[in-house]
Design an enzyme around this catalytic site. Sequence first.
Site, PDB file in Angstrom:
ATOM      1  N   ASP A 203       2.193  -3.680  81.502  1.00 41.69           N
ATOM      2  CA  ASP A 203       2.896  -4.887  81.029  1.00 41.69           C
ATOM      3  C   ASP A 203       4.362  -4.541  80.752  1.00 41.69           C
ATOM      4  O   ASP A 203       4.653  -3.742  79.859  1.00 41.69           O
ATOM      5  CB  ASP A 203       2.208  -5.378  79.746  1.00 41.69           C
ATOM      6  CG  ASP A 203       2.671  -6.768  79.315  1.00 41.69           C
ATOM      7  OD1 ASP A 203       3.713  -7.236  79.824  1.00 41.69           O
ATOM      8  OD2 ASP A 203       1.986  -7.377  78.466  1.00 41.69           O
TER       9      ASP A 203
ATOM     10  N   HIS B  47       6.470  -6.761  79.719  1.00 42.11           N
ATOM     11  CA  HIS B  47       6.774  -7.613  78.565  1.00 42.11           C
ATOM     12  C   HIS B  47       8.177  -8.227  78.603  1.00 42.11           C
ATOM     13  O   HIS B  47       8.913  -8.198  77.611  1.00 42.11           O
ATOM     14  CB  HIS B  47       6.530  -6.859  77.252  1.00 42.11           C
ATOM     15  CG  HIS B  47       5.831  -7.721  76.241  1.00 42.11           C
ATOM     16  ND1 HIS B  47       6.456  -8.222  75.127  1.00 42.11           N
ATOM     17  CD2 HIS B  47       4.569  -8.196  76.208  1.00 42.11           C
ATOM     18  CE1 HIS B  47       5.593  -8.965  74.444  1.00 42.11           C
ATOM     19  NE2 HIS B  47       4.444  -8.966  75.083  1.00 42.11           N
TER      20      HIS B  47
ATOM     21  N   GLU C 119      -8.302 -10.016  80.632  1.00 40.73           N
ATOM     22  CA  GLU C 119      -7.854  -9.102  79.561  1.00 40.73           C
ATOM     23  C   GLU C 119      -8.827  -9.209  78.388  1.00 40.73           C
ATOM     24  O   GLU C 119      -9.256 -10.310  78.026  1.00 40.73           O
ATOM     25  CB  GLU C 119      -6.445  -9.514  79.107  1.00 40.73           C
ATOM     26  CG  GLU C 119      -5.868  -8.612  78.029  1.00 40.73           C
ATOM     27  CD  GLU C 119      -4.455  -9.036  77.615  1.00 40.73           C
ATOM     28  OE1 GLU C 119      -4.070 -10.190  77.899  1.00 40.73           O
ATOM     29  OE2 GLU C 119      -3.740  -8.210  77.035  1.00 40.73           O
TER      30      GLU C 119
HETATM   31  O1  KDG Z   1       1.253 -13.072  70.855  1.00 36.92           O
HETATM   32  C1  KDG Z   1       1.873 -12.266  71.787  1.00 36.92           C
HETATM   33  C2  KDG Z   1       0.859 -11.322  72.407  1.00 36.92           C
HETATM   34  O2  KDG Z   1      -0.277 -12.029  72.755  1.00 36.92           O
HETATM   35  C3  KDG Z   1       1.390 -10.660  73.641  1.00 36.92           C
HETATM   36  O3  KDG Z   1       2.507  -9.920  73.301  1.00 36.92           O
HETATM   37  C4  KDG Z   1       0.316  -9.764  74.238  1.00 36.92           C
HETATM   38  O4  KDG Z   1       1.645  -9.360  76.170  1.00 36.92           O
HETATM   39  C5  KDG Z   1       0.554  -9.423  75.659  1.00 36.92           C
HETATM   40  C6  KDG Z   1      -0.623  -9.166  76.491  1.00 36.92           C
HETATM   41  O5  KDG Z   1      -0.426  -8.976  77.691  1.00 36.92           O
HETATM   42  O6  KDG Z   1      -1.723  -9.163  75.962  1.00 36.92           O
HETATM   43 MG    MG Z   2       1.449  -9.462  78.320  1.00 39.33          MG
END
Ligand code: KDG
Ligand code: MG
Length: 409
Positions: free
Chosen positions: A217, A219, A346
């Site tokens: 991720d 992000h 996930e």
């Molecule tokens: O609330 C934010 C999270 O759910 C997020 O940061 C988690 O990126 C995330 C993921 O892929 O689970």
């Molecule tokens: Mg994520």
Amino acid sequence: MKIAAVDVVVTCPGRNFVTLRITTEDGITGLGDATLNGRELAVEAYLREHVVPLLVGRDASAIEDTWQYLYRGAYWRRGPVTMAAIAAVDTALWDIKARAAGMPLYQLLGGACRVGALAYGHASGRDLPELFDSIRAHLELGFRAIRVQTGIPGLDTVYGVAASAAGGGDRYDYEPARPTALPVEESWDTRAYLRHVPSVFEAVRSEFGPSLPLLHDGHHRMTPIEAARLGKALEPYDLFWLEDATPGEDQAALRLIRQHTTTPLAIGEVFNSIHDYTTLLSERLIDYVRSAVTHTGGVTALKKVLDFAAVYGVKSGMHGPTDISPVGMAAALHLDLAVHNFGIQEYMRHSAETLAVFRTSYTFADGLLHPSDAPGLGVELDVDAADHFPYRAAYLPVNRLADGTLHDW
Ligand code: KDG
Ligand code: MG
């Protein structure tokens, strides 16, 4: 089957959750998840003030019409607060319909296409030994696909990396929302990240072999050209996907990444509408849809997104961190089973406190999740237990560069 009562339950069994409970005149109850991490009370107010008064007396079986009534009727469309509220209503009505039919929800969505949903777990480590231990612990728990997040030399805290391995097993203690007066500030350096991450995947592949599906991720932290560079650098390590490489709202950014790399791309956990996907899907710029039932307007709306994705050969990869409540997770699992274009799910296990408030029946075995054959979603909310855990304000972190500039988190 008229709606007789609607309750909004806010509870914090380890973390905050917002749950909608709809009860029909004949006593059937349905649950919907409306949790919006760090902004929970905005959805609670939206539901209490603007949605609950519209629901009492409506036909509980009219799911599509109620969705349109809340979406078009508000005039002000989309947005995470509105769509989480609509999602909760929609999911609760599906729960009621399936309970009334005496069937698990996936049967009403067309029946099962598979025996279970392949789940990926979250492994992380501040360094390679910690990361390897975390991957081994997840494999021992039965996970057959692993998300890899790693510490970056020179950065104190990085998204997705547990503060310590002390929790062991799959206790992923990087819980991003923290009950502090102000958001915690994390630091970021994209050049350091890009230098380090390929070497981590090289090490993981040489330790765990070529076949284990590995995910990562980003992000939302890279520019398109940085993301393209990372995707290219990771190609030798055969990732299942690179997630959220760039900020989600810029659909066109994915064009540039796509032109440069064959690493599969996933995006959408912050999306809340099918309209967030039009360019991405019609131009085949992504491989996986990351939306959750909870944030995309419910089962009805996400099913439409996934059917749209199927036209372009794009698969599901629904968001499933702990801020998706057990109700939201169960809804995801029913869809996972029923859609043809399922990719992966996930899965972060909820804490014992959370599972004492939300009694689930879904199972995890041999790497696969199954929603169970209990009627409806298969989740019961213990409202008395929920009352023992009052809401606690908690914020997601913010992220700053070394010079103090606020960066995407
Ligand atoms: O609330 C934010 C999270 O759910 C997020 O940061 C988690 O990126 C995330 C993921 O892929 O689970
Ligand atoms: Mg994520």
